[in-house]
Enzyme design. Structure first.
Site, mmCIF file in Angstrom:
data_model
loop_
_atom_site.group_PDB
_atom_site.id
_atom_site.type_symbol
_atom_site.label_atom_id
_atom_site.label_comp_id
_atom_site.label_asym_id
_atom_site.label_seq_id
_atom_site.Cartn_x
_atom_site.Cartn_y
_atom_site.Cartn_z
ATOM 1 N N LYS A 22 14.496 -4.916 -21.233
ATOM 2 C CA LYS A 22 13.886 -6.094 -21.888
ATOM 3 C C LYS A 22 14.976 -7.060 -22.331
ATOM 4 O O LYS A 22 14.898 -8.274 -22.103
ATOM 5 C CB LYS A 22 13.072 -5.680 -23.110
ATOM 6 N N ASN A 23 16.037 -6.543 -22.949
ATOM 7 C CA ASN A 23 17.053 -7.404 -23.557
ATOM 8 C C ASN A 23 18.040 -7.993 -22.553
ATOM 9 O O ASN A 23 18.958 -8.701 -22.935
ATOM 10 C CB ASN A 23 17.764 -6.658 -24.689
ATOM 11 N N CYS A 126 11.489 -12.210 -39.863
ATOM 12 C CA CYS A 126 11.283 -11.065 -38.954
ATOM 13 C C CYS A 126 11.201 -9.805 -39.803
ATOM 14 O O CYS A 126 11.843 -9.716 -40.847
ATOM 15 C CB CYS A 126 12.449 -10.973 -37.981
ATOM 16 N N ARG A 131 17.522 -12.615 -40.144
ATOM 17 C CA ARG A 131 17.923 -13.011 -38.780
ATOM 18 C C ARG A 131 18.134 -14.516 -38.618
ATOM 19 O O ARG A 131 17.434 -15.169 -37.831
ATOM 20 C CB ARG A 131 16.940 -12.472 -37.749
ATOM 21 N N ASP A 316 19.163 -0.363 -32.165
ATOM 22 C CA ASP A 316 17.845 -0.240 -31.544
ATOM 23 C C ASP A 316 17.455 1.209 -31.251
ATOM 24 O O ASP A 316 16.348 1.456 -30.761
ATOM 25 C CB ASP A 316 17.775 -1.074 -30.258
ATOM 26 N N ARG A 408 5.482 -4.573 -26.676
ATOM 27 C CA ARG A 408 6.491 -5.626 -26.532
ATOM 28 C C ARG A 408 7.702 -5.135 -25.752
ATOM 29 O O ARG A 408 8.383 -5.913 -25.087
ATOM 30 C CB ARG A 408 6.959 -6.114 -27.899
HETATM 31 C C1 EPZ Z 1 19.688 -8.737 -30.058
HETATM 32 O O1 EPZ Z 1 19.138 -9.498 -31.135
HETATM 33 C C2 EPZ Z 1 18.544 -7.855 -29.550
HETATM 34 N N1 EPZ Z 1 17.454 -8.684 -29.098
HETATM 35 C C3 EPZ Z 1 18.075 -6.937 -30.670
HETATM 36 O O2 EPZ Z 1 17.086 -6.061 -30.145
HETATM 37 C C4 EPZ Z 1 19.239 -6.089 -31.139
HETATM 38 O O3 EPZ Z 1 18.834 -5.314 -32.233
HETATM 39 C C5 EPZ Z 1 20.404 -7.002 -31.569
HETATM 40 O O4 EPZ Z 1 20.770 -7.887 -30.500
HETATM 41 C C6 EPZ Z 1 21.638 -6.205 -31.955
HETATM 42 O O5 EPZ Z 1 22.047 -5.382 -30.926
HETATM 43 C C7 EPZ Z 1 17.463 -9.143 -27.814
HETATM 44 O O6 EPZ Z 1 18.383 -8.937 -27.037
HETATM 45 C C8 EPZ Z 1 16.278 -9.949 -27.379
HETATM 46 P P1 EPZ Z 1 22.421 -10.413 -33.156
HETATM 47 P P2 EPZ Z 1 19.951 -10.735 -31.766
HETATM 48 O O7 EPZ Z 1 22.542 -11.878 -33.052
HETATM 49 O O8 EPZ Z 1 20.708 -11.416 -30.698
HETATM 50 C C9 EPZ Z 1 23.235 -11.763 -37.673
HETATM 51 C C10 EPZ Z 1 14.987 -5.000 -30.012
HETATM 52 O O9 EPZ Z 1 14.510 -4.088 -30.707
HETATM 53 N N2 EPZ Z 1 23.209 -13.140 -37.180
HETATM 54 O O10 EPZ Z 1 23.407 -9.586 -32.418
HETATM 55 O O11 EPZ Z 1 18.983 -11.524 -32.561
HETATM 56 C C11 EPZ Z 1 21.869 -11.065 -37.571
HETATM 57 O O12 EPZ Z 1 21.036 -11.386 -38.640
HETATM 58 C C12 EPZ Z 1 15.753 -6.166 -30.675
HETATM 59 O O13 EPZ Z 1 14.912 -5.043 -28.759
HETATM 60 C C13 EPZ Z 1 23.556 -14.167 -38.057
HETATM 61 O O14 EPZ Z 1 23.884 -13.938 -39.222
HETATM 62 O O15 EPZ Z 1 20.943 -9.964 -32.756
HETATM 63 C C14 EPZ Z 1 22.279 -9.600 -37.524
HETATM 64 O O16 EPZ Z 1 22.494 -9.147 -38.818
HETATM 65 C C15 EPZ Z 1 15.647 -6.130 -32.163
HETATM 66 N N3 EPZ Z 1 23.520 -15.442 -37.590
HETATM 67 C C16 EPZ Z 1 23.591 -9.648 -36.745
HETATM 68 O O17 EPZ Z 1 24.089 -10.984 -36.836
HETATM 69 C C17 EPZ Z 1 23.176 -15.742 -36.284
HETATM 70 O O18 EPZ Z 1 23.154 -16.922 -35.908
HETATM 71 C C18 EPZ Z 1 23.474 -9.272 -35.275
HETATM 72 O O19 EPZ Z 1 22.412 -10.011 -34.703
HETATM 73 C C19 EPZ Z 1 22.843 -14.681 -35.400
HETATM 74 C C20 EPZ Z 1 22.875 -13.378 -35.878
#
Ligand code: EPZ
Length: 429
Positions: A22-23, A126, A131, A316, A408
């Site tokens: 998915k990701n 979320c 996020r 995850d 999902r």
């Molecule tokens: C991706 O989300 C995945 N989603 C998530 O999977 C996964 O948990 C996550 O990466 C971490 O591995 C998809 O690929 C669609 P991040 P993403 O940006 O990109 C903070 C699932 O279950 N952050 O790496 O949204 C954020 O809040 C989902 O399939 C900021 O502060 O995650 C988090 O604490 C859930 N500012 C950390 O960074 C930003 O602009 C990592 O988030 C962006 C992120």
């Protein structure tokens, strides 16, 4: 609303085909916006999030054709999408669509890079954390886009196109890295991305973009270099197997005991999780068809794990591991460092008889000899499947409510588990 009914106590034996990730599928579909030519994606999973993204891309004017079944293909084969963004007629991603699936915010990068403008709804809250998207916005701003926030929308403008630059992420972000790589692909000059995410899905998207004519090097490492090009062409690319689905079924087999082959699973995509299973006393055997998971009779040993960006233990799989550790012979500790509110499954696992204490980002799980079935509530994608894993080993009947969360990200879960001997059925409506 659909529910899933599980009668626990059945060992899992057999083969589970792993679907496309998915990701990876989501950012790959979004990358189609970077070119007017057709991008063909194979091994795309049939998931609610993929269908939602098709609606979002359609709103921009993208045509998506799904190939029909080919002879010899079964339901285990992923779908093939022919995606054509020849005419982008609308560069707005509306709140009604984006709020349903956060990753759709990632259309920001290809739209501003190719069309010079984008108006994207902020995704909103979320279940697993606040996020924010500040780092995604920072990335396109570093490449020269002018950003305004108007009425809950990010309005990005770059009428003369984007320009290569250095982007240093203060923390590892998957979405931020995808955004930077996609936007930089069409920027003038060179972009250097520091502290980039190393998740396998990043490398899969970069691989596809390079087939489309991009010039990306270092994907999968902390430093990615992108030489911008004037335009991208069509290509054909197969989505890599889903490491989170692989890890989930590995933990299900470890939970019930049994012998399961995770077909198409690739150990190098989830080595940290497999190492944890070995520490817990589970036998893990890579084969040329995938990964074989065996647990016969031996108990489960407690483990201590902290989630972190790839190649460390993935957030995850945190909920799934917690479900497994509810049956370990001793006390485990799981620390969640990525999302601040990713313990929603604790209350529901406790309803099944688990003993879990929370202290900030750290959970202490005291193993119990037996779980007992009960009605439980899914709260988010990964939390919901942890309840399924616990129910597979619980005595009696469990009803998992709100399984739309599961749909999902897990393709045909009941069918895949049922084939291996689990007593799982979907109750519609
Ligand atoms: C991706 O989300 C995945 N989603 C998530 O999977 C996964 O948990 C996550 O990466 C971490 O591995 C998809 O690929 C669609 P991040 P993403 O940006 O990109 C903070 C699932 O279950 N952050 O790496 O949204 C954020 O809040 C989902 O399939 C900021 O502060 O995650 C988090 O604490 C859930 N500012 C950390 O960074 C930003 O602009 C990592 O988030 C962006 C992120």
């Amino acid at each position: 609303m659909d529910r899933i009914r599980i009668i626990g106590g059945h060992r899992l034996n057999g083969t589970i085909p792993i679907s496309g990730a998915k990701n990876a599928a989501l950012p790959l579909m979004i990358a189609s916006l970077l070119t007017e030519q057709t991008l063909i994606l194979d091994n795309v999973p049939r998931l609610a999030d993929v269908a939602q993204l098709e609606r979002i891309l359609g709103n921009h004017g993208v045509d998506i054709m799904v190939s029909g079944k080919r002879s010899g293909e079964t339901a285990d084969h992923g779908q093939t999408l022919h995606i054509s963004a020849a005419r982008i007629v609308d560069t707005t991603a509306p709140y009604e669509l984006v709020s349903k699936m956060r990753a759709s915010f990632w259309v920001l990068a290809p739209l501003v890079a190719r069309m010079g403008k984008a108006r994207i709804s902020m995704p909103g809250g979320c279940a697993i954390g606040t996020r924010p998207v500040d780092l995604l916005i920072m990335a396109v701003e570093r490449l020269g886009a002018k950003i305004d926030i108007e009425g809950g929308y990010v309005v990005a403008r770059a009428p003369k196109g984007l320009k290569g630059a250095e982007i240093v992420f203060p923390k590892v972000t998957v979405g931020g890295t995808h955004t930077a790589v996609m936007a930089a692909s069409l920027a003038k000059g060179t972009t250097v991305i520091e502290n980039a995410a190393r998740e396998p899905e990043i490398a899969d998207v970069a691989d596809c973009l390079n087939k489309m004519g991009a010039r990306i090097s270092g994907a999968g490492t902390r430093q990615i270099i992108v030489e911008g090009v004037a335009g991208l062409k069509g290509a054909r690319h197969a989505v890599l197997p889903d490491r989170i689905e692989t890890g989930t079924y590995a933990m299900a087999a470890a939970m019930t005991g049994g012998d399961v082959l995770l077909q198409n699973g690739r150990p190098e995509l989830l080595q940290a999780a497999l190492d944890v299973l070995v520490r817990a006393g589970v036998t893990v055997m890579p084969t040329n068809q995938g990964i074989r998971i065996v647990r016969n009779g031996a108990g489960l040993a407690p483990v201590d794990v902290t989630t972190a960006p790839f190649p460390e233990f993935p957030t995850d799989l945190q909920a799934q591991l917690m479900a497994l550790m509810t049956r370990a012979s001793g006390t485990s500790h799981i620390t969640e460092t990525i999302f601040e509110n990713r313990f929603m499954h604790v209350g529901e696992l406790t309803r099944l008889g688990a003993r879990i204490q929370l202290d900030g980002e750290r959970a202490t799980i005291e193993g119990v000899p037996q779980l007992k079935g009960a009605p439980v509530m899914a709260t988010d994608l990964r939390a919901s499947v942890s309840l399924v894993i616990a129910a597979l080993a619980a005595e009696g009947e469990t009803i998992v409510n709100r399984v739309y969360h599961l749909d999902r990200g897990f393709e045909r879960l009941e069918d895949k588990l049922g084939r291996c001997g689990a007593a799982v059925e979907r109750l519609s409506g």
